[in-house]
Structure formats: C-alpha cells, structure tokens
Scaffold this motif. Structure first.
Motif, mmCIF file in Angstrom:
data_model
loop_
_atom_site.group_PDB
_atom_site.id
_atom_site.type_symbol
_atom_site.label_atom_id
_atom_site.label_comp_id
_atom_site.label_asym_id
_atom_site.label_seq_id
_atom_site.Cartn_x
_atom_site.Cartn_y
_atom_site.Cartn_z
ATOM 1 N N GLU A 242 17.469 22.310 4.187
ATOM 2 C CA GLU A 242 16.147 22.392 4.813
ATOM 3 C C GLU A 242 15.090 21.778 3.907
ATOM 4 N N GLN A 243 15.169 22.039 2.599
ATOM 5 C CA GLN A 243 14.208 21.476 1.645
ATOM 6 C C GLN A 243 14.312 19.950 1.617
ATOM 7 N N ARG A 244 15.544 19.433 1.578
ATOM 8 C CA ARG A 244 15.724 17.973 1.583
ATOM 9 C C ARG A 244 15.194 17.359 2.874
ATOM 10 N N LEU A 245 15.473 18.017 3.992
ATOM 11 C CA LEU A 245 14.972 17.519 5.278
ATOM 12 C C LEU A 245 13.444 17.547 5.321
ATOM 13 N N ARG A 246 12.832 18.619 4.820
ATOM 14 C CA ARG A 246 11.370 18.711 4.780
ATOM 15 C C ARG A 246 10.776 17.587 3.927
ATOM 16 N N GLN A 247 11.408 17.352 2.760
ATOM 17 C CA GLN A 247 10.918 16.292 1.876
ATOM 18 C C GLN A 247 11.064 14.924 2.525
ATOM 19 N N ALA A 248 12.198 14.698 3.186
ATOM 20 C CA ALA A 248 12.406 13.423 3.885
ATOM 21 C C ALA A 248 11.383 13.258 5.001
ATOM 22 N N LEU A 249 11.120 14.336 5.724
ATOM 23 C CA LEU A 249 10.132 14.291 6.797
ATOM 24 C C LEU A 249 8.735 14.002 6.236
ATOM 25 N N GLU A 250 8.395 14.628 5.127
ATOM 26 C CA GLU A 250 7.094 14.372 4.501
ATOM 27 C C GLU A 250 6.977 12.919 4.049
ATOM 28 N N ARG A 251 8.059 12.362 3.476
ATOM 29 C CA ARG A 251 8.041 10.949 3.064
ATOM 30 C C ARG A 251 7.850 10.044 4.280
ATOM 31 N N LYS A 252 8.577 10.349 5.343
ATOM 32 C CA LYS A 252 8.450 9.538 6.563
ATOM 33 C C LYS A 252 7.043 9.654 7.146
ATOM 34 N N GLN A 253 6.465 10.837 7.087
ATOM 35 C CA GLN A 253 5.101 11.042 7.586
ATOM 36 C C GLN A 253 4.115 10.204 6.773
ATOM 37 N N LEU A 254 4.272 10.207 5.444
ATOM 38 C CA LEU A 254 3.397 9.403 4.586
ATOM 39 C C LEU A 254 3.584 7.913 4.860
ATOM 40 N N GLU A 255 4.836 7.485 5.029
ATOM 41 C CA GLU A 255 5.093 6.076 5.364
ATOM 42 C C GLU A 255 4.448 5.721 6.690
ATOM 43 N N PHE A 256 4.573 6.608 7.662
ATOM 44 C CA PHE A 256 3.973 6.365 8.980
ATOM 45 C C PHE A 256 2.458 6.240 8.860
ATOM 46 N N GLU A 257 1.839 7.140 8.108
ATOM 47 C CA GLU A 257 0.384 7.097 7.937
ATOM 48 C C GLU A 257 -0.039 5.821 7.226
ATOM 49 N N ASP A 258 0.719 5.387 6.211
ATOM 50 C CA ASP A 258 0.424 4.123 5.532
ATOM 51 C C ASP A 258 0.531 2.949 6.504
ATOM 52 N N THR A 259 1.587 2.954 7.289
ATOM 53 C CA THR A 259 1.780 1.878 8.269
ATOM 54 C C THR A 259 0.653 1.880 9.299
ATOM 55 N N LEU A 260 0.269 3.061 9.739
ATOM 56 C CA LEU A 260 -0.817 3.174 10.712
ATOM 57 C C LEU A 260 -2.118 2.646 10.128
ATOM 58 N N ARG A 261 -2.398 2.978 8.848
ATOM 59 C CA ARG A 261 -3.607 2.446 8.189
ATOM 60 C C ARG A 261 -3.559 0.921 8.125
ATOM 61 N N GLU A 262 -2.413 0.376 7.787
ATOM 62 C CA GLU A 262 -2.263 -1.081 7.713
ATOM 63 C C GLU A 262 -2.488 -1.718 9.085
ATOM 64 N N ILE A 263 -1.940 -1.096 10.116
ATOM 65 C CA ILE A 263 -2.118 -1.623 11.477
ATOM 66 C C ILE A 263 -3.593 -1.594 11.854
ATOM 67 N N ARG A 264 -4.270 -0.482 11.560
ATOM 68 C CA ARG A 264 -5.701 -0.391 11.874
ATOM 69 C C ARG A 264 -6.487 -1.450 11.118
ATOM 70 N N LYS A 265 -6.127 -1.675 9.866
ATOM 71 C CA LYS A 265 -6.801 -2.689 9.053
ATOM 72 C C LYS A 265 -6.596 -4.075 9.670
ATOM 73 N N LEU A 266 -5.356 -4.364 10.084
ATOM 74 C CA LEU A 266 -5.073 -5.653 10.715
ATOM 75 C C LEU A 266 -5.823 -5.810 12.036
ATOM 76 N N VAL A 267 -5.906 -4.740 12.800
ATOM 77 C CA VAL A 267 -6.646 -4.786 14.072
ATOM 78 C C VAL A 267 -8.121 -5.083 13.803
ATOM 79 N N GLN A 268 -8.693 -4.447 12.789
ATOM 80 C CA GLN A 268 -10.102 -4.703 12.444
ATOM 81 C C GLN A 268 -10.286 -6.153 12.020
ATOM 82 N N GLU A 269 -9.350 -6.667 11.217
ATOM 83 C CA GLU A 269 -9.440 -8.070 10.796
ATOM 84 C C GLU A 269 -9.354 -8.998 12.000
#
Length: 130
Positions: free
Chosen positions: A40-67
C-alpha cells in the motif's frame, strides 16, 4: 504414570501445541499485514509520483496553450497591419490611377489647345496675307 497424569500431560501438550499454532498463525497474519502495508505504501508513493508528473505535464500544456494564444494574437495583429497596408496601397494606386487619368485628360486638352493655336495662327496668317 497414572492415567490422570497421562491425560493431564496429553492435555498440556494439546494446549501447548494449540498455543504454538495460534502464535504461528498470529505471526503469519502480522507478516501478511506488514507485506500488505508495504505494498500500500509503495502504491501510494507511485500514485503521488504520477500525480506530480501529471500536474507538471498539465502546467507545461497550459504554458504551451498560453504561448500559442499569444502567438495567434500577434499573428492576428500582423495580419491586420498587413491588411491595412494593402488597403492603403490600393488607395494610393487608385489615387495614382485617378491622377494619371487627370494627367491624360490634361494632356489631351493641351494637345487640343495646341491644335487650336495652330489653326488660329493659320487663320491670322491667312488674313494677313489677304
């Protein structure tokens, strides 16, 4: 050994064996629970990493859309300026065309006036000669 002592020893062995089995079962349950918690701890950590990656990707997409939006707006402004320059050039061309037409008309009138002057000279010369 008397029968009652034998029965008591047998009962003690059963109780001791039961306690050992119970203890082993509890240890196995604790080990399984520990493995489950680790998963469960490993799954939670993996989920948190994926969430952070998703948020980073979303920020990049928003930045590209603004550009892209800024670029599109700049392209619109350039297009508008180009259209205005084209309209101004067309107006100048029309004005030049009108001026050229006026000049041609003036040239025609000038030639006509020149022919009239020549006829009047001929008339004056003819009268003078008479």
């Amino acid at each position: 050994i008397s029968l009652s002592m034998h029965q008591q020893l047998l009962q003690d062995l059963k109780t001791q064996h039961g306690a050992e089995l119970l203890h082993q079962r509890q240890q196995a349950d604790l080990a399984a629970q520990s493995r489950e918690q680790a998963w469960e701890q490993r799954l939670r950590q993996a989920l948190e990493r994926k969430q952070l990656e998703f948020e980073d990707t979303l920020r990049e997409i928003r930045k590209l859309v603004q550009e892209l939006e800024r670029s599109r707006e700049e392209d619109q402004r350039r297009l508008q300026r180009a259209l205005e320059a084209k309209e101004a050039a067309e107006e100048q061309l029309q004005d030049r065309g009108d001026e050229e037409h006026d000049l041609l008309a003036m040239q025609s009138r000038l030639h006509e006036a020149g022919r009239n002057v020549d006829r009047l000279r001929q008339m004056v010369q003819s009268r003078d000669n008479e």
